[in-house]
Enzyme design. Sequence first.
Site, PDB file in Angstrom:
ATOM      1  N   GLY A 169       0.810  -1.227  -0.243  1.00 51.79           N
ATOM      2  CA  GLY A 169      -0.095   0.105  -0.118  1.00 51.79           C
ATOM      3  C   GLY A 169       0.748   1.286  -0.051  1.00 51.79           C
ATOM      4  O   GLY A 169       0.454   2.433  -0.075  1.00 51.79           O
ATOM      5  N   THR A 210      12.544   1.127  -3.305  1.00 55.70           N
ATOM      6  CA  THR A 210      12.609   1.813  -4.237  1.00 55.70           C
ATOM      7  C   THR A 210      14.174   1.626  -4.836  1.00 55.70           C
ATOM      8  O   THR A 210      14.472   1.675  -6.118  1.00 55.70           O
ATOM      9  CB  THR A 210      12.342   3.227  -3.766  1.00 55.70           C
ATOM     10  OG1 THR A 210      11.045   3.510  -3.611  1.00 55.70           O
ATOM     11  CG2 THR A 210      12.633   4.233  -5.049  1.00 55.70           C
ATOM     12  N   GLY A 237      10.778   5.011   3.665  1.00 61.92           N
ATOM     13  CA  GLY A 237       9.836   4.531   4.665  1.00 61.92           C
ATOM     14  C   GLY A 237      10.023   4.301   6.134  1.00 61.92           C
ATOM     15  O   GLY A 237       8.982   4.564   6.845  1.00 61.92           O
ATOM     16  N   GLU A 238      11.254   4.061   6.618  1.00 63.85           N
ATOM     17  CA  GLU A 238      11.294   4.008   8.031  1.00 63.85           C
ATOM     18  C   GLU A 238      11.639   5.405   8.633  1.00 63.85           C
ATOM     19  O   GLU A 238      11.332   5.555   9.887  1.00 63.85           O
ATOM     20  CB  GLU A 238      12.397   2.952   8.520  1.00 63.85           C
ATOM     21  CG  GLU A 238      12.145   1.604   8.055  1.00 63.85           C
ATOM     22  CD  GLU A 238      13.175   0.794   7.923  1.00 63.85           C
ATOM     23  OE1 GLU A 238      13.209  -0.168   9.069  1.00 63.85           O
ATOM     24  OE2 GLU A 238      14.139   0.780   7.187  1.00 63.85           O
ATOM     25  N   SER A 263      13.882  -0.126   4.307  1.00 62.92           N
ATOM     26  CA  SER A 263      13.553   1.014   3.363  1.00 62.92           C
ATOM     27  C   SER A 263      14.516   0.810   1.753  1.00 62.92           C
ATOM     28  O   SER A 263      15.049   1.702   1.376  1.00 62.92           O
ATOM     29  CB  SER A 263      14.228   2.657   3.870  1.00 62.92           C
ATOM     30  OG  SER A 263      13.522   2.484   5.053  1.00 62.92           O
TER      31      SER A 263
END
Lengths: 151, 332, 295
Positions: free
Chosen positions: B47, B91, B290-291, B88
């Site tokens: 998500g 990407t 992300g983190e 993370s």
Amino acid sequence: MMIRFYLDGQLVEVDVKPTDTLLKVLVDKLGLTSVHYGCGEGSCGACMVLVDDKLRYSCLTFAASVNDKKVTTVAGLLSDHELSPLQKKFVENNAAQCGYCTPGMVLVAKALLDKNPSPSDEEIFDALAGNLCRCTGYVPIVKAVKSAARR
Amino acid sequence: MAKLRGRGIAAINYPTGMNLGGDPSQVVIVAQPDGRLVVNVASVELGQGIKTVLAQIASEITGVPVEDIEVRFGDTESAPHDTGTFASRSTHRMGNAVIKASEEIREIVLNTAAKMLEASPNDLEIREGRVWVKGVTDKSVEVKQVISQAQFTYNTPVVGKGFYVKPKSSVDPETGASDPHSTMAHGCTVAEVEVDTETGFVTVLKVYTVYEVGKAINPQLVESQIIGGIVMGMGAALTETVYPRYPVLDFQTTSFRDYVLPTAGDIPEIVAKIVESPTPTGPFGAKGVGEMVVNSIAPAIVNAVYDAIGVQITDLPITPEKVLKALKKSGR
Amino acid sequence: MKNMITLILVFFGLVTALKEINESFLMPESVNKALQLKKLYRDSALVVSGGTASVQLVTKMLISPAAIISLENLPLNYVKKKGNMIEIGATTTAAEILESDGVPNCLLEAAKGIHGLALKQNATIGGNIFTPAPGGDMATALLSLDAQLIMSSSRGRRIVPLTKFYKGPLTYNIRSDELLIAIRIGKPPKHSMFMKQSIYKYGGQTLASVSVALDSVDKVKRVGVAVGGLTPHPYRASRVEKMLLGQKISEELIETTAQNVAEEASDTGLVSREYLRHLAGVLYKRILTRLTSSR
């Protein structure tokens, strides 16, 4: 005991125990993914449904109590496979990441806006207070509700 | 009834990916008969939007429009090995692998288009979903068409494979120097709080936060992470704990009744900004996000409370009782 | 002898058979029918009003009722004014209370503080009275208003003052064949206010709540101070009430009485009992300060 009810427009008949919750029946017996088990105690809101257009926690509703009633999950808001205007606002505002809280969020928004088409910020916050989200930080969800409201 | 305000700052560095010299990502891109592409990755879309980012990367290089690229996740039997969605890394690692796979597809596109347009591959450029002869405005062909023709007219399979791993870095026996991190991202957060001196309750009024992410391939998705991180960090600062009396294990929180999360009306005003300092190792310069977005929030809040009450609270969560005890200590 | 054994075997068989068919879900359509069922099952039945507190007792396997009696179809959701008195049906939801006229202020504020649209629309005032802390906000408000509970059974009605309802943690002054059908607030006092503190403004459970209802701040002739969240069920701070009677509410009086507001409290994970007692005192002070300043 056999119960029958309308589920997202379809008549279903299912055998339930008196102590079965609606959530358990929808997920375990009917295989739905449009309601989610988050806590089983009414703290997270991921299980929400409408029963005869009334907002209910399906984890706090005995399945037997919906006999002859109309149950709507978030999937029941579609018409002809198309998302409802409210759901489209959620998509446009990027209001879902993992999607676990989304069924509850959308149904609370619907219940709120059906009753109160132009809610204040406080009314939106109060309405959503029973729905937990970990991913989005709520901002896009509130934006989606506001954009669906009549301002 | 006094309300004390305070402002606190925190800054962090955060590495991208695992740095054990063994977290590879592999990707296979397969063309459909009509020229659409399918990117096969064994890892997971939660998500967070990695699907979108990888489609953007593949589109940028192959020239196929992003809406014609499908990213398929999670089937480890049909997709090549990927280490996973964590640290993370997605990407950066998967993005780099997609670049390599996309470059293979791009080469096939240029070579095939060269035949179709009767030009040399070096004289071609790709833009807006078409292959053009440089400097000539009326000679072009749709990329998807080229891919389709490659398979059916020019007998060329259209498959791209990509692999990326951060090479293991050894440690210099003399100096101890090493290169363990693919790249470092950065963040800085300022939090404004208000403390109720009678009840000890802390309200986070505003959070200004900036993250340096190398390259925001999809700025909206990066912003989504930032906002989610603010609420998660605030929860960690103020209420969330599994063992409230740690190291004593009493009162372990076992439900959302006692493990309390902020709700929609509890969040502060947010000002979030993205800064880009591209990294040479990342896809288009991108770093992991992300983190990191959770980590600078709680310390900024703790420092803001310090500014407000004059005492540094040293264990989380900052409960109202801890604040009252601190206020008593500082004589306020 | 053989007949005796046969009789005993038949008896046990019957009891077993009854036990098996006795796990039932029942939705009576009338109060009389509900009372009949309650009389039949007594304490082996789980009575469900809004379900927001009771259903999870079953799903988390804390109780194992022989029958579930749902009050959902009973005409017990109403707010009626009868002269000076207000009567609220037991299954009236917090949302319905907020939409009604003539409801005392502290009860409105308690209903308002039940955050979440789904909770507001499903939590009932009757259920709230039975729900222990951190629930029971409406019960706290009612306690300060000297509310009376109307119990009904096939034997008739019994009125129980809410002040005499809680006998101990989860132990209530209700008989096994009775149902709570309505709450009466007779001549609600002129001023009332409810305040609670939860961990976030909208999220998290009530840590402490205070409700004050009084007739006048210039000379207190009638006052109710109820404290919720500290003990399993709300209690009246009777020592404080005695100190307030006959007095004019001044800053000094607020300060001195605040020390006596909180009696017992239990530790929670995030905060200790000492903190909760302090918090209750702060809420009490804030309520009285507001009530006196809005003169």
